[in-house]
Structures are given as structure tokens and as C-alpha cells.
Design an enzyme around this catalytic site. Structure first.
Site, PDB file in Angstrom:
ATOM      1  N   GLY A   1       4.590  -3.510 -12.832  1.00  0.00           N
ATOM      2  CA  GLY A   1       3.909  -2.357 -12.980  1.00  0.00           C
ATOM      3  C   GLY A   1       4.211  -1.687 -14.210  1.00  0.00           C
ATOM      4  O   GLY A   1       5.088  -1.083 -14.641  1.00  0.00           O
TER       5      GLY A   1
ATOM      6  N   GLY B   1      -3.913  -1.398  -7.491  1.00  0.00           N
ATOM      7  CA  GLY B   1      -4.820  -0.410  -6.451  1.00  0.00           C
ATOM      8  C   GLY B   1      -4.352  -0.469  -5.217  1.00  0.00           C
ATOM      9  O   GLY B   1      -5.120  -0.015  -4.253  1.00  0.00           O
TER      10      GLY B   1
ATOM     11  N   TYR C   1      -0.005   3.988  -4.761  1.00  0.00           N
ATOM     12  CA  TYR C   1       0.072   4.569  -6.266  1.00  0.00           C
ATOM     13  C   TYR C   1      -1.431   5.097  -6.554  1.00  0.00           C
ATOM     14  O   TYR C   1      -2.361   5.147  -5.541  1.00  0.00           O
ATOM     15  CB  TYR C   1       0.369   3.389  -7.285  1.00  0.00           C
ATOM     16  CG  TYR C   1       1.700   2.960  -6.949  1.00  0.00           C
ATOM     17  CD1 TYR C   1       2.796   3.712  -6.813  1.00  0.00           C
ATOM     18  CD2 TYR C   1       1.979   1.686  -6.629  1.00  0.00           C
ATOM     19  CE1 TYR C   1       3.967   3.248  -6.747  1.00  0.00           C
ATOM     20  CE2 TYR C   1       3.002   1.167  -6.435  1.00  0.00           C
ATOM     21  CZ  TYR C   1       4.264   2.015  -6.308  1.00  0.00           C
ATOM     22  OH  TYR C   1       5.464   1.535  -6.150  1.00  0.00           O
TER      23      TYR C   1
END
Length: 206
Positions: free
Chosen positions: A46, A166, A170
Site C-alpha cells: 500500500g 478500496g 481504509y
């Protein structure tokens, strides 16, 4: 895979490593991904499109020139091994702590609802999650533009594509979830509004 030809069907899923000192991709990260470049397709850990999205310790960003230059080492190493690589854009939203953010950044979210539990900080170890500031319309537009800029930076850094994170609580998923989004404007309330906010982030109705 679409228009991209892969050297094999092996895919490496995104896995956070927390090795980006000062949130800048480095030689160790390039070595790590390069060692796995006999895969067909790699998705990075990420990677934040914004200073506000760096909720964890030592996760990388892709919003500054220095970060783009750092990622070029990784994309080169992976391409040298024949693999393709996408950057995973992950804005942590309310899942973070000010001790993990650079100066001037803040914890923002769809609503001022803090998650349960604690998060690790290098300075003070485990800390309770703070209450985030509810994003106003200007924040939403700015953050959407940060995602766009990050995608353009990914192209400049040599990535073959972008994946939007998604899920897992988060920022994008925070807009979709009733446990983190209690807004009553165009970005909350109905499922349709939440979906627009979490996935397409359209401008509010005039």
C-alpha cells in the site's frame, strides 16, 4: 492480462513491509521486489497518494518527486526480471496516528468516528486511534485530485498500472461503510451516494 502480456500466471499480492524510511522507496525495497521479478505480475505494498494517508510507520508514498525517483529503482529492478508491476494506492484515512504522519498532515475521514483499538508508532509504541477530522467538500476534492496526481506519478515512475485499495477499512472503503460514514450530504446517507463517494468521487450537485 488485458493489454499487458505477462511472462507467467504467477501473481504477487500486495504485502506491507514498512521499510520506507521517511516514506521514501529505497534500495532495500528495490532489491526485495527485484528478487521476486520472476513472477508474472507484482502489486506493491500500500502506497499513499497523500501525506494524510501515511497512517502507518514507514509506508511509502508516491506524491513527491523524491518518492517517484525512489520508485524508479523498484520498477527498473522488476522490469529487468521480466515482470510487470502495479502500484497499489492506499490512503489510510482514519486508520492512522499523527505520530506516523509528516509535519502538517492530519487524520481525516468521511466522519469524525475513530476506529476501535490501537496502532503502532515508532516514537511511543502502541497508541489509541485518535478521532479523525470529518472531511469537508474541499477535502474530498483535494484528496480525489491527489489520487489522480499519484496515478500520473506512477506512470512517471515506470509502473505498468495502478490498483486502488478500496477495502480493509481504509479511506475509500470508509466512505462505503455505515460504521465509518454517517454523513447526510451527497457523500453519505444512501447506498448510491456512498458508492459515488467511495468509488467515483463525483463533484457534489450544484
Amino acid at each position: 492480462m488485458g493489454k499487458i502480456e505477462l511472462q507467467s500466471r504467477i501473481v504477487m499480492a500486495p504485502m506491507t513491509r514498512s521499510r520506507a524510511i521517511n516514506n521514501i522507496p529505497n534500495d532495500l525495497m528495490a532489491e526485495y521486489y527485484g528478487q521476486r521479478s520472476n513472477a508474472g505480475f507484482i502489486i506493491t505494498e500500500g502506497t499513499s497518494p497523500s501525506p494524510n494517508g501515511l497512517g502507518y510507520c514507514r509506508i511509502p508514498g508516491i506524491f513527491s518527486e523524491e518518492q517517484v525517483e525512489g520508485w524508479k529503482k523498484t520498477t527498473a529492478a522488476v522490469h529487468n526480471g521480466g515482470a510487470k508491476i502495479f502500484v497499489q494506492l492506499m490512503h489510510t484515512g482514519r486508520v492512522g496516528h499523527l505520530l506516523n504522519l509528516p509535519e502538517g498532515a492530519e487524520i481525516i475521514a468521511p466522519s469524525a468516528l475513530k476506529p476501535d483499538g490501537q496502532i503502532w508508532t515508532d516514537d511511543k509504541q502502541l497508541q489509541d486511534y485518535p478521532e479523525p477530522r470529518e472531511m469537508n467538500i474541499d477535502d474530498i476534492v483535494k484528496t480525489r485530485n491527489e489520487f489522480v496526481k499519484a496515478a500520473k506519478n506512477a506512470v512517471a515512475a515506470g509502473f505498468d498500472g495502478v490498483e486502488l485499495h478500496g477495502a480493509n477499512g481504509y479511506l475509500l472503503e470508509q466512505f462505503l461503510s455505515p460504521s465509518s460514514n454517517i454523513r447526510i450530504d451527497n457523500y453519505g446517507g444512501s447506498i448510491e451516494n456512498k458508492t459515488d463517494a467511495g468509488l467515483s468521487w463525483k463533484l457534489p450537485k450544484q
